[in-house]
Design a protein around this motif. Sequence first.
Motif, short mmCIF file in Angstrom:
data_model
loop_
_atom_site.label_atom_id
_atom_site.label_comp_id
_atom_site.label_asym_id
_atom_site.label_seq_id
_atom_site.Cartn_x
_atom_site.Cartn_y
_atom_site.Cartn_z
N GLY A 140 11.17 -28.86 1.44
CA GLY A 140 11.44 -30.19 0.93
C GLY A 140 10.23 -30.81 0.25
O GLY A 140 10.35 -31.46 -0.81
N ALA A 141 9.06 -30.63 0.84
CA ALA A 141 7.85 -31.21 0.27
C ALA A 141 7.53 -30.61 -1.08
O ALA A 141 7.09 -31.32 -2.00
CB ALA A 141 6.68 -31.01 1.24
N GLY B 193 7.10 -18.23 8.55
CA GLY B 193 5.92 -18.95 8.99
C GLY B 193 5.82 -20.35 8.44
O GLY B 193 5.18 -21.22 9.04
N ASN B 194 6.44 -20.60 7.28
CA ASN B 194 6.55 -21.96 6.77
C ASN B 194 7.66 -22.69 7.52
O ASN B 194 8.32 -22.12 8.39
CB ASN B 194 6.82 -21.96 5.27
CG ASN B 194 5.55 -21.87 4.44
OD1 ASN B 194 4.45 -21.81 5.00
ND2 ASN B 194 5.68 -21.86 3.13
N THR B 195 7.90 -23.93 7.16
CA THR B 195 8.96 -24.72 7.80
C THR B 195 9.92 -25.25 6.76
O THR B 195 9.65 -25.21 5.55
CB THR B 195 8.36 -25.91 8.57
OG1 THR B 195 7.81 -26.85 7.62
CG2 THR B 195 7.28 -25.46 9.55
N ILE C 265 18.69 -28.20 5.19
CA ILE C 265 17.52 -28.06 4.33
C ILE C 265 17.40 -29.32 3.47
O ILE C 265 18.14 -29.49 2.49
CB ILE C 265 17.61 -26.81 3.43
CG1 ILE C 265 17.86 -25.55 4.26
CG2 ILE C 265 16.36 -26.68 2.57
CD1 ILE C 265 16.72 -25.18 5.18
N MET C 266 16.51 -30.22 3.86
CA MET C 266 16.29 -31.42 3.06
C MET C 266 15.42 -31.08 1.86
O MET C 266 14.57 -30.20 1.93
CB MET C 266 15.65 -32.51 3.92
CG MET C 266 16.55 -33.02 5.03
SD MET C 266 15.86 -34.42 5.93
CE MET C 266 14.46 -33.63 6.72
N HIS C 267 15.62 -31.80 0.78
CA HIS C 267 14.89 -31.54 -0.46
C HIS C 267 13.74 -32.53 -0.64
O HIS C 267 13.26 -32.73 -1.76
CB HIS C 267 15.87 -31.58 -1.64
CG HIS C 267 17.02 -30.66 -1.45
ND1 HIS C 267 18.32 -31.09 -1.35
CD2 HIS C 267 17.06 -29.30 -1.27
CE1 HIS C 267 19.13 -30.04 -1.15
NE2 HIS C 267 18.39 -28.96 -1.10
N PHE C 268 13.31 -33.10 0.44
CA PHE C 268 12.16 -33.98 0.50
C PHE C 268 11.59 -33.84 1.90
O PHE C 268 12.27 -33.33 2.80
CB PHE C 268 12.56 -35.44 0.24
CG PHE C 268 13.54 -35.97 1.25
CD1 PHE C 268 13.11 -36.70 2.35
CD2 PHE C 268 14.91 -35.72 1.12
CE1 PHE C 268 14.02 -37.17 3.30
CE2 PHE C 268 15.82 -36.19 2.06
CZ PHE C 268 15.37 -36.92 3.15
N GLY C 269 10.35 -34.24 2.10
CA GLY C 269 9.83 -34.14 3.46
C GLY C 269 8.33 -33.95 3.52
O GLY C 269 7.63 -34.06 2.52
N THR C 270 7.87 -33.63 4.71
CA THR C 270 6.45 -33.50 5.00
C THR C 270 6.11 -32.04 5.29
O THR C 270 6.81 -31.39 6.07
CB THR C 270 6.08 -34.35 6.23
OG1 THR C 270 6.48 -35.71 5.99
CG2 THR C 270 4.59 -34.29 6.52
N PRO C 271 5.07 -31.51 4.68
CA PRO C 271 4.67 -30.13 4.98
C PRO C 271 4.46 -29.92 6.48
O PRO C 271 3.89 -30.77 7.17
CB PRO C 271 3.36 -29.97 4.21
CG PRO C 271 3.44 -30.97 3.09
CD PRO C 271 4.18 -32.14 3.67
N GLY C 272 4.95 -28.81 6.98
CA GLY C 272 4.77 -28.47 8.38
C GLY C 272 5.80 -29.05 9.32
O GLY C 272 5.82 -28.72 10.51
N SER C 273 6.69 -29.91 8.81
CA SER C 273 7.72 -30.51 9.66
C SER C 273 8.98 -29.65 9.66
O SER C 273 9.18 -28.80 8.80
CB SER C 273 8.06 -31.92 9.18
OG SER C 273 8.66 -31.87 7.88
#
Length: 275
Positions: A163-164, A156-158, A196-204
Amino acid sequence: MVTYVEAGKIAKRAPGVIPLHNETGFSGMRKAGNLTAKALDMLTDHVRPGVTTGMLDQLAFDFGQEHGGVPATLFYRGYRHSICTSINHVVCHGIPGDKVLREGDIVNIDLTYIVDGWHGDSSRMYGVGEISRKAERLIDITYESLKRGIEAAIPGNTTGDIGAAIQSYAESERTSVVRDFVGHGLGQLFHDEPNIMHFGTPGSGPELKPGMIFTIEPMINLGRPHVKILNDGWTAVTRDRTLSAQCEHSLGITETGNEIFTLSPGDIFNPLRAK
């Protein structure tokens, strides 16, 4: 556009197609991941001053031979070694050889065994003798970053949530996250979807669904996040020559959370000082 497909129906890596594995895949990954983790446990006692990275490479090869594991990196895209050994300011893909470990060094050992066609991929940080407080702190932050990424890896997460979680923690500790390298899907392929990026925006990013198998492997720098590749075509180093650390687990998404395939059998999760 992302498509989810039963793993057995995908003949090869396809961009945007994420395989979903069944119990057969999870069973295969448990076996491969366990052997890799056992080898990383074994290497702990050998990471000490005066030992060469080439010797560690030979030990990993021999251990695989004795236990039915083939190093996935051996001859992969021309790479000629069983492990990667990344020391101090080396971010990843350090090449084993005549380099002698010295008191105070920190080294990441990255190992993947293929067992019955499945890939167990993991890496750990090791301290060589007594290490500095800043090096110890960096390793602690890197392991905590991995832990937080794993906690976000639930159905259910992304991928962006993973990353975030890593980025927000690492940057709150005044360290930086390397952007140039990512985690990846794996199973019967060494590198698969998703990234799998280790940075990012929640939900993306793609939604996490039961059956997905991938690595999380944050690389954290004490200084800036920028890296460069040396002339050997493999070794990545920090541009500002500051220390870097990495840690990695392979895991699968379950109906209720995740299963880590590469946990240490000896409970040596964070061997800050290898005796």
